[in-house]
Design a protein around this motif. Sequence first.
Motif, mmCIF file in Angstrom:
data_model
loop_
_atom_site.group_PDB
_atom_site.id
_atom_site.type_symbol
_atom_site.label_atom_id
_atom_site.label_comp_id
_atom_site.label_asym_id
_atom_site.label_seq_id
_atom_site.Cartn_x
_atom_site.Cartn_y
_atom_site.Cartn_z
ATOM 1 N N PRO A 24 0.694 -1.016 0.024
ATOM 2 C CA PRO A 24 0.080 -0.086 -0.215
ATOM 3 C C PRO A 24 0.765 1.217 0.014
ATOM 4 O O PRO A 24 1.873 1.208 0.454
ATOM 5 N N VAL A 25 0.257 2.360 -0.511
ATOM 6 C CA VAL A 25 1.087 3.576 -0.429
ATOM 7 C C VAL A 25 0.050 4.799 0.125
ATOM 8 O O VAL A 25 -0.907 5.014 -0.368
ATOM 9 N N ASN A 26 0.352 5.286 1.393
ATOM 10 C CA ASN A 26 -0.407 6.497 1.925
ATOM 11 C C ASN A 26 0.465 7.710 1.512
ATOM 12 O O ASN A 26 1.410 7.596 0.836
ATOM 13 N N LEU A 27 -0.086 8.549 2.077
ATOM 14 C CA LEU A 27 0.388 9.884 1.830
ATOM 15 C C LEU A 27 1.563 10.173 2.210
ATOM 16 O O LEU A 27 2.576 10.838 1.731
ATOM 17 N N VAL A 28 2.290 9.564 3.584
ATOM 18 C CA VAL A 28 3.402 9.883 4.069
ATOM 19 C C VAL A 28 4.242 8.806 3.122
ATOM 20 O O VAL A 28 5.713 9.179 2.798
ATOM 21 N N THR A 29 4.184 7.697 2.829
ATOM 22 C CA THR A 29 5.070 6.769 1.893
ATOM 23 C C THR A 29 5.101 7.533 0.554
ATOM 24 O O THR A 29 6.274 7.719 0.369
ATOM 25 N N TRP A 30 4.120 8.095 0.021
ATOM 26 C CA TRP A 30 4.212 8.765 -1.187
ATOM 27 C C TRP A 30 5.120 10.055 -1.256
ATOM 28 O O TRP A 30 5.986 10.226 -1.967
ATOM 29 N N ARG A 31 4.717 10.875 -0.112
ATOM 30 C CA ARG A 31 5.542 12.206 0.050
ATOM 31 C C ARG A 31 6.012 12.188 1.409
ATOM 32 O O ARG A 31 5.423 13.130 2.113
ATOM 33 N N PRO A 32 7.187 11.684 1.629
ATOM 34 C CA PRO A 32 7.887 11.777 3.036
ATOM 35 C C PRO A 32 8.017 13.054 3.586
ATOM 36 O O PRO A 32 8.402 13.982 2.849
ATOM 37 N N TYR A 33 8.258 12.887 4.949
ATOM 38 C CA TYR A 33 8.812 14.141 5.528
ATOM 39 C C TYR A 33 10.270 14.410 5.348
ATOM 40 O O TYR A 33 10.973 13.481 4.997
ATOM 41 N N THR A 34 10.927 15.465 5.533
ATOM 42 C CA THR A 34 12.161 15.829 5.769
ATOM 43 C C THR A 34 12.631 15.930 7.333
ATOM 44 O O THR A 34 11.576 15.884 8.073
ATOM 45 N N SER A 35 13.862 15.782 7.592
ATOM 46 C CA SER A 35 14.168 15.471 8.997
ATOM 47 C C SER A 35 14.113 16.942 9.602
ATOM 48 O O SER A 35 13.881 17.063 10.602
ATOM 49 N N ASP A 36 14.225 18.074 8.623
ATOM 50 C CA ASP A 36 14.107 19.464 9.348
ATOM 51 C C ASP A 36 14.419 20.312 8.156
ATOM 52 O O ASP A 36 14.460 20.015 7.041
ATOM 53 N N PHE A 37 14.277 21.695 8.420
ATOM 54 C CA PHE A 37 14.510 22.413 7.274
ATOM 55 C C PHE A 37 15.390 22.555 6.520
ATOM 56 O O PHE A 37 15.600 22.789 5.384
ATOM 57 N N GLU A 38 16.772 22.307 7.196
ATOM 58 C CA GLU A 38 18.119 22.464 6.478
ATOM 59 C C GLU A 38 18.276 21.189 5.567
ATOM 60 O O GLU A 38 18.769 21.286 4.266
ATOM 61 N N ASN A 39 17.524 20.001 5.779
ATOM 62 C CA ASN A 39 17.391 18.941 5.087
ATOM 63 C C ASN A 39 16.636 19.118 3.639
ATOM 64 O O ASN A 39 17.067 18.712 2.613
ATOM 65 N N GLY A 40 15.531 20.103 3.994
ATOM 66 C CA GLY A 40 14.827 20.579 2.593
ATOM 67 C C GLY A 40 15.876 21.308 1.696
ATOM 68 O O GLY A 40 15.589 21.134 0.463
ATOM 69 N N ALA A 41 16.796 22.104 2.349
ATOM 70 C CA ALA A 41 17.692 22.833 1.330
ATOM 71 C C ALA A 41 18.539 22.007 0.861
ATOM 72 O O ALA A 41 19.070 21.925 -0.390
ATOM 73 N N TYR A 42 19.286 20.976 1.607
ATOM 74 C CA TYR A 42 19.990 19.928 1.089
ATOM 75 C C TYR A 42 19.535 19.029 0.076
ATOM 76 O O TYR A 42 20.143 18.708 -1.022
ATOM 77 N N LEU A 43 18.176 18.613 0.032
ATOM 78 C CA LEU A 43 17.696 17.848 -0.951
ATOM 79 C C LEU A 43 17.436 18.554 -2.190
ATOM 80 O O LEU A 43 17.566 17.992 -3.090
ATOM 81 N N THR A 44 17.052 19.960 -1.898
ATOM 82 C CA THR A 44 16.915 20.715 -2.963
ATOM 83 C C THR A 44 18.257 20.937 -3.793
ATOM 84 O O THR A 44 18.100 20.935 -5.110
ATOM 85 N N LEU A 45 19.244 20.997 -3.110
ATOM 86 C CA LEU A 45 20.445 21.093 -3.832
ATOM 87 C C LEU A 45 20.924 19.828 -4.758
ATOM 88 O O LEU A 45 21.172 19.934 -5.826
ATOM 89 N N ARG A 46 20.652 18.745 -4.184
ATOM 90 C CA ARG A 46 20.900 17.649 -4.721
ATOM 91 C C ARG A 46 20.000 17.117 -5.603
ATOM 92 O O ARG A 46 19.915 16.261 -6.527
ATOM 93 N N GLY A 47 18.692 17.930 -5.916
ATOM 94 C CA GLY A 47 17.553 17.548 -6.773
ATOM 95 C C GLY A 47 16.839 16.049 -6.375
ATOM 96 O O GLY A 47 16.516 15.479 -7.350
ATOM 97 N N ASP A 48 16.876 16.232 -5.117
ATOM 98 C CA ASP A 48 16.253 14.814 -4.592
ATOM 99 C C ASP A 48 14.880 15.220 -4.212
ATOM 100 O O ASP A 48 14.862 15.540 -2.902
ATOM 101 N N GLY A 49 13.529 14.834 -4.790
ATOM 102 C CA GLY A 49 12.427 15.109 -4.417
ATOM 103 C C GLY A 49 11.789 13.943 -3.653
ATOM 104 O O GLY A 49 10.602 14.170 -3.457
ATOM 105 N N GLN A 50 12.587 13.019 -3.109
ATOM 106 C CA GLN A 50 11.938 12.066 -2.195
ATOM 107 C C GLN A 50 10.961 11.186 -2.860
ATOM 108 O O GLN A 50 9.931 11.125 -2.027
ATOM 109 N N LEU A 51 11.163 10.859 -4.235
ATOM 110 C CA LEU A 51 10.310 10.193 -4.707
ATOM 111 C C LEU A 51 10.326 8.750 -4.570
ATOM 112 O O LEU A 51 11.420 8.051 -4.252
ATOM 113 N N LEU A 52 9.094 8.051 -4.436
ATOM 114 C CA LEU A 52 9.188 6.748 -4.230
ATOM 115 C C LEU A 52 9.568 5.723 -5.506
ATOM 116 O O LEU A 52 9.293 6.147 -6.475
ATOM 117 N N GLY A 53 10.255 4.898 -5.094
ATOM 118 C CA GLY A 53 10.882 4.093 -6.190
ATOM 119 C C GLY A 53 10.325 2.600 -6.119
ATOM 120 O O GLY A 53 9.152 2.739 -5.710
#
Length: 876
Positions: free
Chosen positions: A577-606
């Motif tokens: 199954p895929v729920n909203l958290v599985t599909w679009r997971p949280y980041t650990s904090d705001f800095e992690n959001g900036a880091y993932l953006t730099l890397r082009g990592d949208g936390q997409l489900l594989g």
Amino acid sequence: MSRHAAPTPVRTSPWTRAGASGIIVGLLVGVSVAALTSLAPTAAVADASSAVTVRSADYELAPATAPFPDLTVTVSQTTDLVSEGILVSWTGGKKSVRPQGNVGGENFLQIAQCWGEDPKNPGHPDRTTCQYGAFPNVGRDANVQANVPPDPEKPDRAPNIATQDEQYTTAGAGFAVPPYTSIPFQPRNGALVTSVVKNAKGVLVHDTTVDVNKNEYFTEYTSNEIKWAGSDDTGAGAVKFEVQTSMQSPGLGCGEPVVKNGVTTGASCWLVVIPRPVGDSGTNEITQPGLFWDAWQHHVAVKLDFKPVGVRCDIGSAESQLGGSELIAGAISSWQPNLCAGTSGSAFVLSTGNEADVLTKAAGTTPSPLALTSYPLQTTAPDPLQYAPVGISGVTVSFAIDRRVTPVDGIDQAYKDRETQAFTSLNLTPRLVAKLLTASYISALPPGADLKHINYTDNAHQGHNARNLTRDPDFLAVNDAEWAAQDLNSASLSDMLAPSGRSDLATALWRYVMADSEAVAFLNGTPDEWGMIVNPWYSTNAGVNPTGAAFTLPRDTFPKADPVEKPATTGSNGVGPVNLVTWRPYTSDFENGAYLTLRGDGQLLGGWDSTSTPPKYLKTARSLAGDQGVIGLSTAGSAARYQNVTASLRNPAGSFVAPTSDAMLAAAAAMTPTEMQTAVLEFDPSSSAAAGASTAYPVTLPVYAALNPLQTDAKQRAKFANLIRYAATDGQKPGTELGQLPAGYASMPTSWSAQALVAATAIEQGISPQAKPAATPTPTAAAAKPAAASVAAPAAATVPASGSAAVAAAAATVAAATAATDPTATGTVAGPLIGAKTPDDPEVGPVGMAVPVGLLSGLAAAAAVPMISRLRRQRF
């Protein structure tokens, strides 16, 4: 609005409850409101003094055969590096062609980080020390063709295996078993990852048990390499590059402490750029690694110097705890080494988390962490905290979105020429922010789930909700027309990467949304002009929300409120199954959001891994330059650190404003005292001051250090006071060196620093804001003289021993600190100092005329109050 909850009120004496004291009136009103009119120092800006430019013709090993002979590369920062983002830009390339299948594309660059120098070519990196090859169709190894005759019509094609590659190449055995070349990886620890080894007879053979591309040192999930960076039609381009230290890449070991002659520095590394033309290694296409010599010989590189990783304070230094706002984390990290150098040797550990919880502890008399907060304690009892401003920053929306033009006729040629290049501007209104935070776009919800609650049935019956932000007419109406020509489909463009915890930052962003009438109507269930509706699980209208209760706003979290789920399937190809958290997971904090953006990592489900125990979904590797599409919540400090491009938000005055230092200072000038605590300012987006501040960034926040000065550990209070003093003085000087104010912060106005210095003295000397007022003595010139020197004193500067003397000195300090920049009180309204009202000015009003004289009188009044004994404090 309900904010930070106080601890259970303790019983106080009538004498203490009378504490509507001069220190409250002066410190909290005089200084806080004076900030509205004080002159601000120069805003913090990124230091570009270490940028380096290198020309291919001057650097590469084979300039006569250079594929891009006019290539010139600039690296934005090369010294004082930590784990962060830098900008790599260039001119002199050729228009690029995107990769197709197993072919790497044409006329592009590859970028990697290496640690070692080539002993045969001093001044050049050693290719065996490069973190390269983790992504599909790149690699460090390949089967190659040998002894292919040169083609005069394709001079870019190498005729055979280069001599320099022979030591890494097996001989092969005819057409069926071609030669195999593999460039080993040498990590800094002296180990070796190699798949070409000598057998018992001394012959080079392929060891198939070793994968040089996925090893213990890097994989596609950790590597920072860029396998394809394209140029526009002029041959120019730019990409953000993630610089990794030994913390992110132990194999590279960049920044590891190196001690020489008693001086500790960080181990240096290299940034290498490899030009890739139209063919290589005996082929007419780019199908082979850039580490092979025919490509490598044309590289350009720049040396990178790092701050030593982990070097902050001497081992054994006593640590003092800080807690709360993530917004100030970058500044604290920079200040820490200088704080260690003070006479107190103060080592601080910051645990970021919910500010309300830390404030609750800081309000008691038991020793606690120093609270770092943007909002005051919410209490019906007298507030026991002293508040010292230590920084100004903001919540930001970072994005990394590369152009992908819709393949149809009629598209502007200028748009086509910018194919693959990153967008550098994006406007958001409060309603658009609300849409991104409420999973209201179709792609924000798991495909295959029942999405009828947002009026989506299937592709033929999609309703009026757009698939993602870039398809929304509401977005296109306030952004450049080029956005409408794009074919952008990533699910990570349908929401914002957001952290799961509680914070003042979340509260501030929701308050920004709820101060806008369009956003309020949308959340209430009113469709926008194009028919898009809010995901009803987030509706503030109980009649619309399926729970039967209103979604309460503002709040201090970003909940995944929609319980939608794509059900599990069974059979041989069944998936979970895929729920909203599985599909679009949280980041650990705001800095992690900036880091993932730099890397082009949208936390997409594989994909689903049925072989795992238990079976699970995998993670999709990050998208590389040219194909990125990520939006993430961040802070201004972390966005600057990771070279994020940030959205311009529409402020209450109707202007779209980016989070620059000047814009944050403009917001600070429009801040007003909070309802609960006049010592704490806020940018209230519903205020008349905010409505008049056309140049203000609307989610700007102050950060205050807060503590009950009646806490029983005097040594710890002194250390906290030292931190505050440093933060208010030397810590406000912008720059990239340790001890300075990093990019992403605005230097505090003079009166803010003055308030901080006074609060630091009160915290150190145990002066409660509830102290009984007394007669107001006038500070003398003699008292002001030594205090003036203390304004620029280091964090460990000493202060007077007695409470009365401490407050008097602090008052004199304020007088000296503000004399040069703040208006002088004359007893009459100083209208000309404020200037005539213009359309850009906020509605200041009489409160904006306040100057530090109120602070001086209040502090002097508090100075006359005898110090309460420690035993007495414990009874409070």
